[in-house]
Design a protein around this motif. Structure first.
Motif, PDB file in Angstrom:
ATOM      1  N   LEU A   1      -5.555 -35.190 -47.158  1.00  0.00           N
ATOM      2  CA  LEU A   1      -4.922 -35.365 -48.462  1.00  0.00           C
ATOM      3  C   LEU A   1      -5.809 -36.183 -49.393  1.00  0.00           C
ATOM      4  N   GLU A   2      -6.430 -37.243 -48.854  1.00  0.00           N
ATOM      5  CA  GLU A   2      -7.255 -38.115 -49.692  1.00  0.00           C
ATOM      6  C   GLU A   2      -8.511 -37.390 -50.178  1.00  0.00           C
ATOM      7  N   GLN A   3      -9.204 -36.687 -49.279  1.00  0.00           N
ATOM      8  CA  GLN A   3     -10.459 -36.036 -49.650  1.00  0.00           C
ATOM      9  C   GLN A   3     -10.247 -34.794 -50.516  1.00  0.00           C
ATOM     10  N   ALA A   4      -9.104 -34.110 -50.356  1.00  0.00           N
ATOM     11  CA  ALA A   4      -8.837 -32.915 -51.166  1.00  0.00           C
ATOM     12  C   ALA A   4      -8.373 -33.271 -52.573  1.00  0.00           C
ATOM     13  N   GLY A   5      -8.085 -34.548 -52.807  1.00  0.00           N
ATOM     14  CA  GLY A   5      -7.700 -34.978 -54.147  1.00  0.00           C
ATOM     15  C   GLY A   5      -6.224 -34.800 -54.408  1.00  0.00           C
ATOM     16  N   PRO A   6      -5.417 -35.862 -54.204  1.00  0.00           N
ATOM     17  CA  PRO A   6      -3.978 -35.731 -54.427  1.00  0.00           C
ATOM     18  C   PRO A   6      -3.666 -35.488 -55.907  1.00  0.00           C
ATOM     19  N   VAL A   7      -2.672 -34.648 -56.147  1.00  0.00           N
ATOM     20  CA  VAL A   7      -2.263 -34.295 -57.513  1.00  0.00           C
ATOM     21  C   VAL A   7      -0.751 -34.472 -57.624  1.00  0.00           C
ATOM     22  N   LEU A   8      -0.319 -35.146 -58.688  1.00  0.00           N
ATOM     23  CA  LEU A   8       1.104 -35.306 -58.956  1.00  0.00           C
ATOM     24  C   LEU A   8       1.599 -34.101 -59.755  1.00  0.00           C
ATOM     25  N   LEU A   9       2.695 -33.499 -59.309  1.00  0.00           N
ATOM     26  CA  LEU A   9       3.268 -32.333 -59.988  1.00  0.00           C
ATOM     27  C   LEU A   9       4.577 -32.720 -60.667  1.00  0.00           C
ATOM     28  N   GLU A  10       4.779 -32.248 -61.889  1.00  0.00           N
ATOM     29  CA  GLU A  10       6.031 -32.491 -62.594  1.00  0.00           C
ATOM     30  C   GLU A  10       6.762 -31.172 -62.814  1.00  0.00           C
ATOM     31  N   PRO A  11       8.110 -31.198 -62.768  1.00  0.00           N
ATOM     32  CA  PRO A  11       8.875 -29.964 -62.996  1.00  0.00           C
ATOM     33  C   PRO A  11       8.778 -29.524 -64.456  1.00  0.00           C
ATOM     34  N   VAL A  12       8.673 -28.203 -64.637  1.00  0.00           N
ATOM     35  CA  VAL A  12       8.587 -27.613 -65.972  1.00  0.00           C
ATOM     36  C   VAL A  12       9.812 -26.740 -66.187  1.00  0.00           C
ATOM     37  N   MET A  13      10.372 -26.813 -67.377  1.00  0.00           N
ATOM     38  CA  MET A  13      11.565 -26.053 -67.714  1.00  0.00           C
ATOM     39  C   MET A  13      11.226 -24.920 -68.676  1.00  0.00           C
ATOM     40  N   LYS A  14      11.933 -23.816 -68.519  1.00  0.00           N
ATOM     41  CA  LYS A  14      11.871 -22.753 -69.524  1.00  0.00           C
ATOM     42  C   LYS A  14      12.957 -23.066 -70.550  1.00  0.00           C
ATOM     43  N   VAL A  15      12.545 -23.288 -71.781  1.00  0.00           N
ATOM     44  CA  VAL A  15      13.464 -23.694 -72.842  1.00  0.00           C
ATOM     45  C   VAL A  15      13.626 -22.539 -73.827  1.00  0.00           C
ATOM     46  N   GLU A  16      14.859 -22.247 -74.173  1.00  0.00           N
ATOM     47  CA  GLU A  16      15.128 -21.209 -75.175  1.00  0.00           C
ATOM     48  C   GLU A  16      15.968 -21.821 -76.287  1.00  0.00           C
ATOM     49  N   VAL A  17      15.439 -21.768 -77.510  1.00  0.00           N
ATOM     50  CA  VAL A  17      16.122 -22.330 -78.673  1.00  0.00           C
ATOM     51  C   VAL A  17      16.467 -21.189 -79.627  1.00  0.00           C
ATOM     52  N   THR A  18      17.728 -21.104 -79.998  1.00  0.00           N
ATOM     53  CA  THR A  18      18.189 -20.097 -80.959  1.00  0.00           C
ATOM     54  C   THR A  18      18.521 -20.809 -82.265  1.00  0.00           C
ATOM     55  N   THR A  19      17.824 -20.432 -83.340  1.00  0.00           N
ATOM     56  CA  THR A  19      17.952 -21.179 -84.581  1.00  0.00           C
ATOM     57  C   THR A  19      17.840 -20.281 -85.810  1.00  0.00           C
ATOM     58  N   PRO A  20      18.484 -20.649 -86.914  1.00  0.00           N
ATOM     59  CA  PRO A  20      18.168 -19.988 -88.180  1.00  0.00           C
ATOM     60  C   PRO A  20      16.696 -20.256 -88.522  1.00  0.00           C
ATOM     61  N   GLU A  21      16.048 -19.336 -89.183  1.00  0.00           N
ATOM     62  CA  GLU A  21      14.608 -19.437 -89.445  1.00  0.00           C
ATOM     63  C   GLU A  21      14.256 -20.683 -90.256  1.00  0.00           C
ATOM     64  N   ASP A  22      15.196 -21.198 -91.056  1.00  0.00           N
ATOM     65  CA  ASP A  22      14.924 -22.359 -91.905  1.00  0.00           C
ATOM     66  C   ASP A  22      14.488 -23.580 -91.102  1.00  0.00           C
ATOM     67  N   TYR A  23      14.943 -23.683 -89.851  1.00  0.00           N
ATOM     68  CA  TYR A  23      14.665 -24.883 -89.060  1.00  0.00           C
ATOM     69  C   TYR A  23      13.582 -24.644 -88.003  1.00  0.00           C
TER      70      TYR A  23
END
Length: 696
Positions: free
Chosen positions: A601-623
């Motif tokens: 683990l040390e020699q391969a280089g540990p990497v921290l992973l964070e969760p990613v969300m798929k976000v969907e926003v529905t809005t009038p075009e003005d905003y």
């Protein structure tokens, strides 16, 4: 009383939040005569949303089961949540259901959670029909919903009904009825009787051309399914109504088409034809293939059970509701019969369970008049008596054992530390958390004795907020709550070949072991750690070899190198080993494997992973500009935008850490006119500064 299995329908109502699932359920109960008044979500008077949290928020949080009869069919209906934080409720329901009604809002169409529940139905091969709801709302567009289902969901919608107008009463052509394309009739629903009285007439001339065009499209789908119908169409002869229904049913069961109905559940328009469609087009338990499982004593032996009362009993526990008088186990019976005061076997726990009482279910409680002696194949029931089984476990005949595939739930993404205000509350808190774990498979609670805190984990902000309210309000606990935190993971960034050694003097015994291993990242960082035994055949004795490989697997479960977060996305290949004539036992090779694991683990280089969300926003075009700018400040990547009627939909991928309180931000930036939804997408490397906040 014995039921005709062919007349049973086990269905679920699934949809995005606010599409109208609970309103559809309420209307079905009312129109079937099961209840005498229509419950309202905004009044908190619905049967299925009977929890105080549901009534306050106006959303479904817990799946609920209701029963009703319609035209000779016995319907078991499960109303499910639409919010992504409670998607596990949908998962466990679809695992045991035979068919589903997918509800879409005529204004919003196919939304983010619509895609999620559709994929879940695909996963369990559940046939479904579609109901386009809210046809009387401003901006309703039946054609747009139909056009979305194919490209976005991979479905093939086949309308069997056509709306007469669309929109509220003040528009030029308001929604006021439906046209039945199968029977070539127009239906109008009396608002004075909440839709109970239906007037059926011939199709007026003004709608005849549209109806003929849509009917032609329906017959095209029928001809692809039924050759006899095709022959009649080729000869320009009428296709009998029964033949059309049979062909649509065949296509629905084969999941090649999805019949589409339309209406307004709030005003009782179009719900009766939908109820008839449930019986006409969705499968009975006899239409589903035999369930497959394994022999618990011979894991490589496959077994099956036909949906037949004469087969050995077999069922699946899909929900547990804790109760003072004994936990309520919701069970789907796949074969045989389950009798009161009998014994069953749970192969997952290797325990025998008592069946003390059998009950029919109403909402989330036992039906007051629903105690029964026997439950047969295809039914869903509540059992009181079991003690060891958990959600997803099989229960079966004591002599004829079978273990069915369990239910797999998504990993939690958010945690919160809690602690009792006093030692007197500690025991009660532990008991309550244990009860909540039995009820909700996606809720986790782990106690840290060093700091006196308990870490609770869930599927999102709303999930943890509901848990928080239940602990304080429903159970009266005095508990401190701390700020939610993200559930990180760890992986490696590169490859490493390492040598782990044990060369120790313990007492008068010299211990020696050497083991070589290669560490490399998997393409998908969210996948579990995989350990491959690549040792030469005669390299080590079997017991020592097994101990070394097992040590790698146990260390992988223990967490990563940065801060002990769960490790994922790593492939470990054990390639070589060396032992001495004396002192090279299992303990020595476990020590060597642990040494290799740490070095890798040390020699391969540990990497921290964070969760990613798929976000969907529905809005009038003005905003749109303000919302895109806000997303970019949250380190989001905008994946695309599209126009849906008068609204613009922004799809983005954003780190969960940056999305706390996002729904409030959306409302603020758009003056309350935009909405958003999120669902877990995967994991990505976290910023370097985040990783540095954790001590090595």
């Amino acid at each position: 009383m014995a039921q005709d299995i062919n007349q049973i329908r086990n269905i679920g109502i699934i949809a995005h939040i606010d599409a109208g699932k609970t309103t559809v359920t309420e209307r079905m109960l009312y129109l079937s005569g099961e209840k005498h008044r229509v419950g309202r979500v905004d009044h908190g008077t619905t049967d299925t949303d009977d929890d105080p949290e549901e009534q306050e928020r106006g959303i479904t949080i817990f799946s609920a089961c209701v029963k009703y009869q319609w035209k000779g069919f016995n319907i078991n209906l499960l109303d499910t949540p639409g919010h992504v934080d409670f998607t596990a409720e949908v998962e466990r329901c679809l695992r045991v259901l035979d068919g589903a009604v997918v509800v879409f809002s005529a204004r919003e169409g196919v939304e983010a959670q619509s895609e999620t529940v559709w994929r879940q139905a695909d996963k369990y091969e559940v046939p479904r029909i579609v109901f386009v709801n809210k046809m009387d709302r401003e901006g309703a567009d039946f054609q747009s919903v139909i056009d979305d289902i194919g490209p976005r969901l991979g479905g093939r919608p086949v309308p069997v009904e056509l709306p007469v107008g669309q929109g509220p009463p003040h528009v030029a052509d308001p929604f006021r009825g439906t046209i039945d394309l199968v029977r070539n009739k127009m239906r109008q629903f009396d608002p004075e009787t909440e839709g109970k009285n239906v007037t059926e007439t011939e199709i007026p001339d003004e709608f005849a051309d549209d109806a003929a065009l849509w009917r032609e499209q329906l017959l095209e789908a029928v001809c692809e399914i039924d050759e006899e119908a095709m022959a009649l169409v080729m000869e320009d002869k009428p296709v009998p109504e029964e033949m059309v229904i049979a062909a649509i049913r065949k296509g629905t069961l084969e999941r090649t088409i999805q019949p589409v109905f339309c209406g307004s559940a709030l005003h009782g328009i179009g719900v009766q034809p939908l109820m008839t469609g449930v019986g006409d087009y969705l499968p009975s338990p006899l239409d589903r293939p035999p369930v497959q499982g394994i022999d618990p004593k011979k894991q490589d032996k496959t077994l099956s059970r036909k949906p037949d009362p004469k087969e050995p009993f077999c069922g699946l526990v899909f929900k547990i509701l804790p109760a003072k008088t004994g936990d309520n186990y919701w069970i789907r019976v796949y074969s045989g019969e389950l009798k009161q005061n009998s014994r069953v076997y749970c192969p997952n726990r290797d325990k025998k369970e008592n069946v003390a009482q059998l009950w029919q279910i109403h909402a989330t409680k036992k039906d007051r008049d629903g105690q029964t002696d026997t439950v047969t194949t295809g039914d869903i029931c509540c059992v009181i008596g079991p003690r060891f089984a958990i959600t997803g476990d099989t229960v079966c005949d004591v002599k004829e054992n079978i273990e069915l595939p369990s239910i797999k739930f998504a990993d939690t993404v958010l945690s919160m530390a809690i602690e009792p205000e006093s030692t007197a509350d500690r025991k009660k808190l532990d008991e309550t958390l244990d009860m909540l774990r039995r009820q909700d498979p996606t809720f986790q609670a782990v106690e840290n004795e060093d700091i006196g805190q308990t870490l609770i984990s869930g599927m999102g902000e709303l999930h943890l907020e509901v848990i928080q309210h239940r602990l304080t309000r429903d159970f009266g606990l005095n508990v401190k709550f701390y700020k939610p935190r993200v559930n990180y993971r760890e992986t490696i960034g590169g490859t490493a070949s390492v040598v782990g050694q044990c060369n120790r003097q313990i007492g008068d015994k010299q211990m020696f072991a050497r083991i070589n291993a290669t560490f490399s990242p998997l393409d998908d960082a969210s996948k579990p750690v995989i350990v491959f035994d690549r040792l030469p055949p005669d390299c080590l004795p079997n017991d020592v070899r097994t101990a070394a490989i097992e040590e790698f697997r146990q260390r992988a479960v223990g967490g990563g190198f940065i801060a002990g977060f769960p490790l994922s996305g790593v492939k470990i290949e054990v390639t070589d080993a060396e032992m001495a004539e004396e002192g090279s036992d299992e303990v020595a090779f476990r020590i060597a494997a642990g040494d290799a694991f740490d070095k890798g683990l040390e020699q391969a280089g540990p990497v921290l992973l964070e969760p990613v969300m798929k976000v969907e926003v529905t809005t009038p075009e003005d905003y749109m500009g303000e919302l895109v700018g806000d997303l970019q400040q949250r380190r989001a990547i905008v994946a695309g935008t599209e126009q849906r009627g008068a609204m613009t939909v922004i799809t983005a991928h954003a780190p969960l850490k940056e999305m706390f309180g996002y729904s409030s931000a959306v409302r603020s930036l758009s003056q309350g006119r935009a909405g958003s939804s999120m669902e877990p997408l995967g994991y990505q490397p976290a910023p370097k500064e985040d990783a540095e906040t954790f001590s090595y």
